[in-house]
Design a protein around this motif. Sequence first.
Motif, PDB file in Angstrom:
ATOM      1  N   CYS A 119       0.896  -1.337  -0.184  1.00 42.01           N
ATOM      2  CA  CYS A 119       0.435   0.368   0.328  1.00 42.01           C
ATOM      3  C   CYS A 119       1.003   1.459  -0.174  1.00 42.01           C
ATOM      4  CB  CYS A 119      -1.144  -0.047   0.937  1.00 42.01           C
ATOM      5  SG  CYS A 119      -2.382  -1.179   1.474  1.00 42.01           S
ATOM      6  N   THR A 120       2.447   0.638   0.062  1.00 42.51           N
ATOM      7  CA  THR A 120       2.872   2.776   0.523  1.00 42.51           C
ATOM      8  C   THR A 120       3.941   2.222  -0.755  1.00 42.51           C
ATOM      9  OG1 THR A 120       4.440   0.731   1.670  1.00 42.51           O
ATOM     10  CG2 THR A 120       2.444   2.407   3.140  1.00 42.51           C
ATOM     11  N   LEU A 121       4.406   1.370  -1.625  1.00 41.35           N
ATOM     12  CA  LEU A 121       5.064   0.824  -2.668  1.00 41.35           C
ATOM     13  C   LEU A 121       4.763   2.136  -3.402  1.00 41.35           C
ATOM     14  CD1 LEU A 121       7.630  -0.278  -3.351  1.00 41.35           C
ATOM     15  CD2 LEU A 121       5.846  -1.038  -5.138  1.00 41.35           C
ATOM     16  N   ALA A 122       3.720   2.917  -4.355  1.00 48.22           N
ATOM     17  CA  ALA A 122       3.508   3.783  -5.176  1.00 48.22           C
ATOM     18  C   ALA A 122       3.357   4.780  -4.549  1.00 48.22           C
ATOM     19  CB  ALA A 122       2.412   4.020  -5.872  1.00 48.22           C
ATOM     20  N   PRO A 123       2.423   5.366  -3.534  1.00 46.58           N
ATOM     21  CA  PRO A 123       2.651   7.004  -3.079  1.00 46.58           C
ATOM     22  C   PRO A 123       3.931   7.125  -3.059  1.00 46.58           C
ATOM     23  CG  PRO A 123       1.085   5.556  -1.537  1.00 46.58           C
ATOM     24  CD  PRO A 123       1.277   4.410  -2.492  1.00 46.58           C
ATOM     25  N   ILE A 124       5.018   6.204  -2.370  1.00 49.45           N
ATOM     26  CA  ILE A 124       5.909   6.982  -1.649  1.00 49.45           C
ATOM     27  C   ILE A 124       7.178   6.607  -3.426  1.00 49.45           C
ATOM     28  CG2 ILE A 124       8.721   5.937  -0.168  1.00 49.45           C
ATOM     29  CD1 ILE A 124       7.194   4.940   1.723  1.00 49.45           C
ATOM     30  N   TRP A 125       7.028   5.673  -4.027  1.00 48.83           N
ATOM     31  CA  TRP A 125       7.864   6.031  -5.357  1.00 48.83           C
ATOM     32  C   TRP A 125       7.745   7.033  -6.229  1.00 48.83           C
ATOM     33  CZ3 TRP A 125      12.890   5.371  -3.857  1.00 48.83           C
ATOM     34  CH2 TRP A 125      12.838   4.347  -3.492  1.00 48.83           C
ATOM     35  N   VAL A 126       6.412   6.542  -6.912  1.00 54.32           N
ATOM     36  CA  VAL A 126       5.567   7.737  -7.934  1.00 54.32           C
ATOM     37  C   VAL A 126       4.904   9.025  -7.116  1.00 54.32           C
ATOM     38  CG1 VAL A 126       3.350   8.169  -9.098  1.00 54.32           C
ATOM     39  CG2 VAL A 126       4.434   5.596  -8.457  1.00 54.32           C
ATOM     40  N   ARG A 127       4.608   8.455  -5.887  1.00 58.05           N
ATOM     41  CA  ARG A 127       3.833  10.600  -5.793  1.00 58.05           C
ATOM     42  C   ARG A 127       4.763  10.853  -4.677  1.00 58.05           C
ATOM     43  NH1 ARG A 127      -0.747  12.119  -7.762  1.00 58.05           N
ATOM     44  NH2 ARG A 127      -3.048  11.150  -7.233  1.00 58.05           N
ATOM     45  N   ALA A 138      -2.187   4.294   4.668  1.00 57.70           N
ATOM     46  CA  ALA A 138      -2.149   3.212   4.321  1.00 57.70           C
ATOM     47  C   ALA A 138      -3.021   2.698   5.326  1.00 57.70           C
ATOM     48  CB  ALA A 138      -0.728   1.772   4.069  1.00 57.70           C
ATOM     49  N   MET A 139      -2.741   2.801   6.347  1.00 59.24           N
ATOM     50  CA  MET A 139      -3.297   2.303   7.855  1.00 59.24           C
ATOM     51  C   MET A 139      -4.789   2.816   7.758  1.00 59.24           C
ATOM     52  SD  MET A 139      -1.661   0.049   9.224  1.00 59.24           S
ATOM     53  CE  MET A 139      -3.316  -0.359  10.095  1.00 59.24           C
ATOM     54  N   TYR A 140      -5.244   3.818   7.370  1.00 55.72           N
ATOM     55  CA  TYR A 140      -6.413   4.591   7.402  1.00 55.72           C
ATOM     56  C   TYR A 140      -7.073   3.550   6.227  1.00 55.72           C
ATOM     57  CZ  TYR A 140     -10.400   8.011   5.871  1.00 55.72           C
ATOM     58  OH  TYR A 140     -10.884   8.028   5.373  1.00 55.72           O
ATOM     59  N   PHE A 141      -6.691   3.802   4.908  1.00 50.53           N
ATOM     60  CA  PHE A 141      -7.147   2.673   3.490  1.00 50.53           C
ATOM     61  C   PHE A 141      -7.569   1.698   4.398  1.00 50.53           C
ATOM     62  CE2 PHE A 141      -6.494   6.609   1.161  1.00 50.53           C
ATOM     63  CZ  PHE A 141      -7.978   6.530   1.376  1.00 50.53           C
ATOM     64  N   LEU A 142      -6.740   0.418   4.956  1.00 50.39           N
ATOM     65  CA  LEU A 142      -6.678  -0.932   5.629  1.00 50.39           C
ATOM     66  C   LEU A 142      -7.807  -0.748   6.525  1.00 50.39           C
ATOM     67  CD1 LEU A 142      -3.159  -2.201   5.609  1.00 50.39           C
ATOM     68  CD2 LEU A 142      -4.948  -2.981   3.462  1.00 50.39           C
ATOM     69  N   GLU A 143      -7.973  -0.103   7.556  1.00 49.66           N
ATOM     70  CA  GLU A 143      -8.566  -0.412   8.573  1.00 49.66           C
ATOM     71  C   GLU A 143     -11.077   0.888   7.374  1.00 49.66           C
ATOM     72  OE1 GLU A 143      -8.348   2.835  11.432  1.00 49.66           O
ATOM     73  OE2 GLU A 143      -6.746   2.293  12.409  1.00 49.66           O
ATOM     74  N   LYS A 144     -10.243   0.725   6.775  1.00 46.82           N
ATOM     75  CA  LYS A 144     -12.009   1.135   5.808  1.00 46.82           C
ATOM     76  C   LYS A 144     -12.136   0.188   4.622  1.00 46.82           C
ATOM     77  CE  LYS A 144     -13.166   4.570   2.743  1.00 46.82           C
ATOM     78  NZ  LYS A 144     -13.829   4.564   3.790  1.00 46.82           N
ATOM     79  N   VAL A 145     -11.464  -1.022   4.526  1.00 43.25           N
ATOM     80  CA  VAL A 145     -11.492  -2.322   4.053  1.00 43.25           C
ATOM     81  C   VAL A 145     -11.270  -3.418   5.361  1.00 43.25           C
ATOM     82  CG1 VAL A 145     -10.710  -1.299   1.805  1.00 43.25           C
ATOM     83  CG2 VAL A 145      -8.885  -3.112   2.926  1.00 43.25           C
ATOM     84  N   LYS A 146     -11.658  -3.048   6.647  1.00 43.98           N
ATOM     85  CA  LYS A 146     -11.580  -3.293   7.764  1.00 43.98           C
ATOM     86  C   LYS A 146     -10.178  -4.678   7.634  1.00 43.98           C
ATOM     87  CE  LYS A 146     -16.060  -2.432   8.198  1.00 43.98           C
ATOM     88  NZ  LYS A 146     -16.555  -1.850   6.284  1.00 43.98           N
ATOM     89  N   ALA A 169      -7.617  -1.165  -1.267  1.00 40.59           N
ATOM     90  CA  ALA A 169      -6.817  -0.410  -0.532  1.00 40.59           C
ATOM     91  C   ALA A 169      -6.087   0.456  -1.005  1.00 40.59           C
ATOM     92  CB  ALA A 169      -6.783  -1.081   0.484  1.00 40.59           C
ATOM     93  N   ARG A 170      -5.071  -0.410  -1.536  1.00 42.97           N
ATOM     94  CA  ARG A 170      -3.871   0.072  -2.182  1.00 42.97           C
ATOM     95  C   ARG A 170      -4.092   1.165  -3.856  1.00 42.97           C
ATOM     96  NH1 ARG A 170       0.009  -4.086  -6.094  1.00 42.97           N
ATOM     97  NH2 ARG A 170      -1.867  -3.995  -6.737  1.00 42.97           N
ATOM     98  N   SER A 171      -5.410   0.426  -4.276  1.00 43.99           N
ATOM     99  CA  SER A 171      -5.387   1.656  -5.396  1.00 43.99           C
ATOM    100  C   SER A 171      -5.845   3.134  -4.653  1.00 43.99           C
ATOM    101  CB  SER A 171      -6.869   1.196  -6.049  1.00 43.99           C
ATOM    102  OG  SER A 171      -6.612   0.441  -6.283  1.00 43.99           O
ATOM    103  N   LEU A 172      -6.533   2.830  -3.301  1.00 42.42           N
ATOM    104  CA  LEU A 172      -6.893   4.116  -3.257  1.00 42.42           C
ATOM    105  C   LEU A 172      -6.046   4.843  -2.764  1.00 42.42           C
ATOM    106  CD1 LEU A 172     -10.501   3.087  -0.918  1.00 42.42           C
ATOM    107  CD2 LEU A 172     -10.258   4.309  -3.019  1.00 42.42           C
ATOM    108  N   CYS A 173      -5.364   4.562  -1.583  1.00 45.45           N
ATOM    109  CA  CYS A 173      -3.724   5.153  -1.094  1.00 45.45           C
ATOM    110  C   CYS A 173      -3.532   6.194  -2.190  1.00 45.45           C
ATOM    111  CB  CYS A 173      -2.592   3.686  -0.747  1.00 45.45           C
ATOM    112  SG  CYS A 173      -3.294   3.149   0.731  1.00 45.45           S
ATOM    113  N   MET A 174      -3.207   5.788  -3.529  1.00 46.49           N
ATOM    114  CA  MET A 174      -3.158   6.706  -4.543  1.00 46.49           C
ATOM    115  C   MET A 174      -3.942   8.264  -5.134  1.00 46.49           C
ATOM    116  SD  MET A 174      -0.150   6.206  -5.775  1.00 46.49           S
ATOM    117  CE  MET A 174       0.327   6.396  -7.681  1.00 46.49           C
TER     118      MET A 174
END
Length: 261
Positions: A119-127, A138-146, A169-174
């Motif tokens: 979940c953090t790979l693309a936000p860190i390296w792309v964004r 990532a933790m926010y969205f992992l909580e969202k998808v329970k 969740a991984r998609s939403l992190c972007m």
Amino acid sequence: MSELAIDREVDRSRMSVSDEVAIQITNMNKWYGAFHVLRDINLTINKGERIVVCGPSGSGKSTLIRCINRLEEHQSGSIVVDGIELTNDLKHIDQVRSEVGMVFQHFNLFPHLTILENCTLAPIWVRKVPKKEAVETAMYFLEKVKIPEQANKYPGQLSGGQQQRVAIARSLCMKPNIMLFDEPTSALDPEMIKEVLDTMIELAEEGMTMICVTHEMGFARQVANRVIFMDQGQIVEQNEPEAFFNTPQSERTKLFLSQIL
Ligand code: ADP
Ligand code: MG
């Protein structure tokens, strides 16, 4: 304002597309070699719309949504996503990819990375998001998808339904503006389909612009504001769900519905 944001302002001002429009596809055609896979597609999707795309296997559903984030290239006509026209300009393609999330049938998680790292790979390296912030998001969205408690496990340790929720969740992190789903539940055991659909329903309720290729017609009735039926590379028919299911117009739609309902 970041450099990217400035670029985007400039690009938007060049396009004469309404602010309400998320995706505008005009006279679009695509071939795989000599095979004419998408035929004269015209489709306008407004922000906040929830579109379900259905149709027989091989009708071009995956190809259509893959063209929207340029995983496939079209050969004629135009595709404008969030005011950005998809051409060979790599900068535009990067912009569109960072605005459009995609979830696949087979999850496509990186097996050697933990759920959190996925979940953090693309936000860190792309964004270029700082690591601490990427982890919090990532933790926010992992909580969202329970499934926050699975953060340090590897994909292979999770069930299919859990892996697909991680993929969402991984998609939403972007922080995408648009989410594309390509048969997100068709590789899942029946008891796991609901947990993934529930996640998608929640996303729809929050106003996400969504295009979902799916044959889950209960989901279409509950969530979609428009159902699109494709056959042989064409959009044959589209309507709001009640009318689509109750009074289909074309013989091809009637035949398809009689086979799946
Ligand atoms: P659907 O998602 O509706 O099942 P697809 O978009 O995957 O349909 O495929 C549409 C048609 O294009 C099918 O006939 C398929 O065999 C063909 N096709 C898909 N991908 C390729 C490719 N990379 N090269 C050649 N033909 C392809
Ligand atoms: Mg497909």
